[in-house]
Write an enzyme that holds these catalytic residues in place. Structure first.
Site, PDB file in Angstrom:
ATOM      1  N   CYS A 104       0.838  -1.243   0.082  1.00  0.00           N
ATOM      2  CA  CYS A 104       0.067   0.035  -0.063  1.00  0.00           C
ATOM      3  C   CYS A 104       0.968   1.265  -0.049  1.00  0.00           C
ATOM      4  O   CYS A 104       1.593   1.241   0.930  1.00  0.00           O
ATOM      5  CB  CYS A 104      -0.821  -0.044   1.298  1.00  0.00           C
ATOM      6  SG  CYS A 104      -2.134   1.443   1.302  1.00  0.00           S
ATOM      7  N   CYS A 111      -2.456  15.284   2.673  1.00  0.00           N
ATOM      8  CA  CYS A 111      -3.291  15.318   1.697  1.00  0.00           C
ATOM      9  C   CYS A 111      -4.057  16.563   1.811  1.00  0.00           C
ATOM     10  O   CYS A 111      -4.450  16.943   3.073  1.00  0.00           O
ATOM     11  CB  CYS A 111      -4.163  14.008   2.121  1.00  0.00           C
ATOM     12  SG  CYS A 111      -5.569  13.859   0.613  1.00  0.00           S
ATOM     13  N   CYS A 118     -10.053  10.755   8.551  1.00  0.00           N
ATOM     14  CA  CYS A 118      -8.821  10.356   7.914  1.00  0.00           C
ATOM     15  C   CYS A 118      -7.637  10.979   8.654  1.00  0.00           C
ATOM     16  O   CYS A 118      -7.502  12.194   8.941  1.00  0.00           O
ATOM     17  CB  CYS A 118      -8.520  10.596   6.725  1.00  0.00           C
ATOM     18  SG  CYS A 118      -7.158   9.988   5.935  1.00  0.00           S
ATOM     19  N   CYS A 329      -6.651   1.078   7.317  1.00  0.00           N
ATOM     20  CA  CYS A 329      -7.132   2.252   6.459  1.00  0.00           C
ATOM     21  C   CYS A 329      -7.403   3.479   7.420  1.00  0.00           C
ATOM     22  O   CYS A 329      -7.849   3.686   8.465  1.00  0.00           O
ATOM     23  CB  CYS A 329      -8.425   1.858   5.957  1.00  0.00           C
ATOM     24  SG  CYS A 329      -8.045   0.867   4.523  1.00  0.00           S
TER      25      CYS A 329
HETATM   26 FE1  SF4 Z   1      -6.948  12.051   1.490  1.00  0.00          FE
HETATM   27 FE2  SF4 Z   1      -7.478  10.816   3.715  1.00  0.00          FE
HETATM   28 FE3  SF4 Z   1      -9.428  11.684   2.236  1.00  0.00          FE
HETATM   29 FE4  SF4 Z   1      -7.971   9.755   1.196  1.00  0.00          FE
HETATM   30  S1  SF4 Z   1      -9.200   9.415   2.963  1.00  0.00           S
HETATM   31  S2  SF4 Z   1      -8.420  11.423   0.152  1.00  0.00           S
HETATM   32  S3  SF4 Z   1      -5.855  10.252   2.075  1.00  0.00           S
HETATM   33  S4  SF4 Z   1      -8.078  13.031   3.326  1.00  0.00           S
END
Ligand code: SF4
Length: 337
Positions: A104, A111, A118, A329
């Site tokens: 992965c 991000c 997340c 995840c």
């Molecule tokens: Fe970005 Fe996390 Fe959303 Fe994936 S889940 S797009 S890594 S903020």
């Protein structure tokens, strides 16, 4: 600044060798060492002469670097930390299964998509990885040759850094690169609509779309991206492509107790995906600090799966891996100095 060789394809490496006054063949030899033999040190590139190496080293560097740290889960999953540039770090996770070893990989430091559930999203965005940074995660881990599959599901949104991700996939799938079938690679996206179309037209690997809630207003509350690129438009785009053959599309659905785990959600999901050749993966939510929801109870996840299955949507509950080392995840956070 020296030219980084990892991340360049065989033709680009041949051109760089020629620019250094060497035969282009030397560039192709470097591609073979980096991508086929997965050797990341000049010393071990035994069929390249000392003189050729010296000329290359005047203006080039291999750009490979081993992990700065690692952690091993009780289930065999291994998380690696890689330093990127001067201040960033990203994580890659190797997930062993019966006959597979899947990596992965991360595509960005942080991000900018800001999904509330997340850990990576909470960091914000600190930079893009280049194709070499991405491929270094494959080449520089112990047992690189044993890797069988790759998922672009680590830190970052791959379609927000598509030039680098696409170049890395091209090298992974090229005969003069890793030589992998596109079927061994899955790109996971939140759905960056304009780039998604380029990906679907330009690559043949599998696609996973982070869905998480079929209702636009509810999804928007957790995933700001819904405003710019609504899920309905993503699904409409996907309906124009054929997923009945080699390439598959799946939808990732992380289950939060009381937010997206009701019959109402299951029925809306069935309606949304009706007639589309796809599968839904239900994912356990791993609790993160200062977040109001817990994971849906196992029994509710099973009921949800059964309801989708009863209505003709292929659905599985995905096994969770690496939770004890914060590698599951939504838990990847890397480090930043
Ligand atoms: Fe970005 Fe996390 Fe959303 Fe994936 S889940 S797009 S890594 S903020």
């Amino acid at each position: 600044m020296k030219t980084k060789l990892i991340g360049k394809n065989s033709e680009q490496l041949a051109a760089i060798a020629a620019d250094c006054g060497l035969r282009p063949f030397v560039g192709r030899q470097i591609a073979e060492w980096l991508y086929v033999k997965r050797v990341g040190s000049w010393d071990r590139m035994t069929n390249i002469s000392k003189d050729s190496k010296a000329r290359l080293q005047e203006s080039c560097e291999l750009g490979t670097s081993g992990p700065a740290g690692s952690a091993v889960s009780s289930d065999g999953t291994v998380k690696y930390l890689f330093t990127v540039g001067e201040h960033n770090a990203v994580e890659a996770v190797m997930i062993p299964d019966e006959d597979r070893k899947t990596l992965c990989v991360s595509s960005q430091a942080g991000c900018r998509m800001g999904c509330r559930f997340c850990m990576t999203g909470r960091q914000g965005w600190h930079g893009n990885l280049d194709a070499g940074d991405i491929l270094n995660q494959f080449v520089s881990i112990p047992g690189s040759q044993e890797l069988t599959n790759a998922v672009f599901m680590g830190m970052g949104e791959p379609l927000d850094n598509y030039e680098a991700v696409s170049q890395a996939i091209d090298i992974l799938t090229s005969d003069k690169g890793f030589g992998w079938s596109p079927k061994r690679i899955t790109l996971s996206t939140i759905g960056v609509l304009p780039v998604l179309e380029r990906f679907l037209d330009g690559q043949r690997c599998h696609l996973a779309v982070s869905l998480h809630n079929p209702f636009p207003d509810e999804r928007l509350g957790m995933m700001p991206v819904q405003k710019a690129w609504p899920l309905e438009d993503i699904v409409a785009l996907l309906r124009r492509y054929d997923f009945s053959g080699q390439r598959r599309v799946s939808f990732e659905y992380t289950m939060f107790s009381g937010w997206n785990d009701t019959k109402r959600h299951a029925d809306a999901l069935v309606r949304l995906l009706s007639g589309l050749e796809c599968r839904v993966n239900l994912i356990r939510f791993h609790k993160i600090p200062d977040f109001p929801y817990d994971c849906a109870p196992a029994v509710r996840m099973e009921e949800f799966r059964d309801r989708l299955t009863k209505h003709g949507v292929v659905c599985t509950i995905r096994a969770s891996r690496g939770e004890d080392i914060l590698a599951a995840c939504g838990m990847l956070a890397g480090q930043r100095s």
